[in-house]
Design an enzyme around this catalytic site. Structure first.
Site, PDB file in Angstrom:
ATOM      1  N   GLU A   1      15.381  25.586  44.534  1.00  9.94           N
ATOM      2  CA  GLU A   1      15.503  25.220  45.954  1.00  9.94           C
ATOM      3  C   GLU A   1      15.677  23.708  46.154  1.00  9.94           C
ATOM      4  O   GLU A   1      15.993  23.272  47.262  1.00  9.94           O
ATOM      5  CB  GLU A   1      14.296  25.741  46.738  1.00  9.94           C
ATOM      6  CG  GLU A   1      14.327  27.263  46.881  1.00  9.94           C
ATOM      7  CD  GLU A   1      13.088  27.819  47.552  1.00  9.94           C
ATOM      8  OE1 GLU A   1      11.996  27.248  47.336  1.00  9.94           O
ATOM      9  OE2 GLU A   1      13.208  28.809  48.282  1.00  9.94           O
TER      10      GLU A   1
ATOM     11  N   ASP B   1      22.509  33.031  50.805  1.00 14.93           N
ATOM     12  CA  ASP B   1      21.429  32.549  51.691  1.00 14.93           C
ATOM     13  C   ASP B   1      21.361  31.017  51.647  1.00 14.93           C
ATOM     14  O   ASP B   1      21.155  30.357  52.671  1.00 14.93           O
ATOM     15  CB  ASP B   1      20.077  33.178  51.317  1.00 14.93           C
ATOM     16  CG  ASP B   1      19.773  33.111  49.814  1.00 14.93           C
ATOM     17  OD1 ASP B   1      20.667  32.764  49.014  1.00 14.93           O
ATOM     18  OD2 ASP B   1      18.622  33.410  49.426  1.00 14.93           O
TER      19      ASP B   1
ATOM     20  N   TYR C   1      41.690  40.071  46.153  1.00 11.99           N
ATOM     21  CA  TYR C   1      41.747  38.654  46.507  1.00 11.99           C
ATOM     22  C   TYR C   1      42.793  37.922  45.672  1.00 11.99           C
ATOM     23  O   TYR C   1      42.909  38.164  44.477  1.00 11.99           O
ATOM     24  CB  TYR C   1      40.390  37.973  46.251  1.00 11.99           C
ATOM     25  CG  TYR C   1      39.217  38.565  46.997  1.00 11.99           C
ATOM     26  CD1 TYR C   1      39.400  39.476  48.030  1.00 11.99           C
ATOM     27  CD2 TYR C   1      37.918  38.198  46.668  1.00 11.99           C
ATOM     28  CE1 TYR C   1      38.318  40.001  48.708  1.00 11.99           C
ATOM     29  CE2 TYR C   1      36.826  38.727  47.347  1.00 11.99           C
ATOM     30  CZ  TYR C   1      37.032  39.629  48.361  1.00 11.99           C
ATOM     31  OH  TYR C   1      35.962  40.145  49.024  1.00 11.99           O
TER      32      TYR C   1
ATOM     33  N   HIS D   1      19.877  38.941  48.279  1.00 12.52           N
ATOM     34  CA  HIS D   1      20.758  37.772  48.172  1.00 12.52           C
ATOM     35  C   HIS D   1      20.790  37.371  46.694  1.00 12.52           C
ATOM     36  O   HIS D   1      20.051  36.503  46.261  1.00 12.52           O
ATOM     37  CB  HIS D   1      20.251  36.622  49.032  1.00 12.52           C
ATOM     38  CG  HIS D   1      20.844  36.607  50.404  1.00 12.52           C
ATOM     39  ND1 HIS D   1      22.191  36.427  50.620  1.00 12.52           N
ATOM     40  CD2 HIS D   1      20.293  36.780  51.636  1.00 12.52           C
ATOM     41  CE1 HIS D   1      22.442  36.474  51.924  1.00 12.52           C
ATOM     42  NE2 HIS D   1      21.319  36.696  52.563  1.00 12.52           N
TER      43      HIS D   1
ATOM     44  N   HIS E   1      35.264  58.963  33.528  1.00 12.30           N
ATOM     45  CA  HIS E   1      34.523  60.208  33.727  1.00 12.30           C
ATOM     46  C   HIS E   1      35.376  61.405  33.329  1.00 12.30           C
ATOM     47  O   HIS E   1      36.514  61.521  33.756  1.00 12.30           O
ATOM     48  CB  HIS E   1      34.122  60.373  35.198  1.00 12.30           C
ATOM     49  CG  HIS E   1      33.233  59.281  35.685  1.00 12.30           C
ATOM     50  ND1 HIS E   1      31.907  59.195  35.336  1.00 12.30           N
ATOM     51  CD2 HIS E   1      33.479  58.214  36.478  1.00 12.30           C
ATOM     52  CE1 HIS E   1      31.380  58.115  35.896  1.00 12.30           C
ATOM     53  NE2 HIS E   1      32.305  57.504  36.592  1.00 12.30           N
TER      54      HIS E   1
END
Ligand SMILES: [Zn+2]
Ligand SMILES: [Zn+2]
Length: 396
Positions: A371, A103, A299, A98, A244
């Site tokens: 956190e 999360d 998107y 994550h 490449h």
């Protein structure tokens, strides 16, 4: 009645434990099976109704009934990255991490669901809150569709009056909110190309046609497009991310492969970049070479509905203090929340989550968050729903 911020603070230990559990068990796009199970176990405990298998592995839940309907979104997927952090909650799925903070998004939305469920049960809220636990924000499936795109396609946004999404940002100061009206994140398209020359001996370049030399002209052309063909104040970019060709120093290869990304904020610039990218590759033909170019749409631009962005700014200012709410910047990154913001008036805001002095970039092996933002994030999502329902209440 205490505020959501105070109530979320009381859930702090639980929020931290939940986030660490998700962090330890990250799952890649469209494989969020355990994550979805943990979410539905939580919803079962709260007595919240839900549907599973939306957009393959997503979960859509709802509280309440009738108008207005506000949707809250959290993305669930992790990334194919080997975690470098030496922490108690280090990823146990080797090579998956994550590393974008999803999360935390799931954790905060689960926390918001806890508080909103209590308030619906107590009759304090009227209307509907829809919870969108969305898979696969980071990647598309074999059909070129991401989780957010599939959710919209599978009608998860039907009947929704407004949708709110939050993203933690590891490089912005913790517990500050950043929001802006209008475009917030770029449209992203990708391209794959081959530059075709004629192979030959490295000592006799004039007898072949060196596709590496042709590619150098193309790359110069591409970067010239950005400064000479695009309006200078219009944001947009093209990056060649991989190239490449060849195997030996004395051999001129037959062709060069190139892949890249295209970012823009308006349909006009988007189409201009596509057209001028093609022109850059046409340089190869002037020298007798050729090319194949394939551009794939990704998107769209993430655009905040001005009214919804102002609503989030007001809501966040009331909740955490106006001095902690700042104007957001436009970012060249992309988000598939964009599909949801096309389906309903939307607001996507950032929650600063800088952990320490280290630079912990998103998608980097040492990514981590503070956190302490978990209670704030949960409170912000809950308050967005509560305030929206209150301000848009339908007269009986
Ligand atoms: Zn990401
Ligand atoms: Zn993300």
């Amino acid at each position: 009645m205490s505020t959501y911020l105070e109530r979320a603070e009381e859930m702090r230990d639980q929020l931290v434990a939940t986030r660490r559990d998700f962090h330890k068990h990250p799952e890649l796009y469209f494989q969020e099976v355990r994550t979805a199970r943990k979410i539905t176990e939580h919803l079962d405990n709260l007595g919240i109704e839900y549907t599973t298998g939306v957009a393959k592995t997503g979960v859509v839940a709802h509280l309440g009934e009738g108008a207005p309907v506000i949707a809250l979104r959290a993305d669930m997927d992790a990334l194919p990255i080997l975690e470098a952090n030496d922490v108690e909650y280090k990823s146990e799925n080797e090579g998956i991490m994550h590393a974008c903070g999803h999360d935390a998004h799931v954790t905060c939305l689960m926390g918001a669901a806890t508080m909103l469920a209590q308030d619906f049960a107590a009759g304090r809220l009227k209307g509907t809150v829809r919870f969108l636990f969305q898979p696969a924000e980071e990647s598309e499936d074999e059909e070129g569709k991401s989780g957010g795109q599939r959710m919209v396609q599978e009608h998860a946004l039907e009947g929704v009056d407004a949708v709110v999404g939050m993203h933690v940002i590891s490089t912005l100061p913790a517990n500050r909110v950043f929001v802006r009206e209008g475009p917030v994140m770029a449209a992203v398209d990708s391209f794959e190309a081959r530059v075709i020359g004629r192979g030959g001996h490295g000592a006799y370049p004039h007898e072949g046609l060196d596709p590496i030399w042709l590619s150098a002209q193309v790359i110069n052309g591409i970067h010239g497009v950005l400064s000479r063909r695009k309006h200078p104040v219009e944001p947009g970019l093209i990056t060649v991310g991989a190239i490449h060709a060849g195997k030996a120093g004395n051999v001129i290869p037959v062709e060069v492969e190139m892949v890249g990304t295209i970012r823009s904020f308006s349909q006009e610039t988007r189409l201009l970049l596509h057209r001028e990218l093609e022109n850059a590759f046409r340089i190869t033909q002037a020298f007798g070479g050729d090319y194949h170019l394939q551009i794939k749409y990704g998107y769209p631009v993430t655009v905040n509905d001005p009214e919804m962005a102002r609503f989030v700014r007001r809501m966040a200012s009331d909740l955490i203090g106006a001095d902690r709410v700042q104007e957001g910047t436009i970012e060249m990154g992309a988000e598939d929340f964009s599909f949801m913001a096309q389906a309903a008036p939307g607001a996507f805001f950032y929650l600063g989550a800088k952990k320490d002095e280290a630079t912990r970039l998103h998608h980097a092996p040492d990514f981590d968050i503070d956190e302490n933002i978990l209670p704030t994030g949960a409170a912000l999502m809950a308050e967005a729903a509560r305030k929206y329902l209150e301000e848009n209440a339908v007269e009986e």
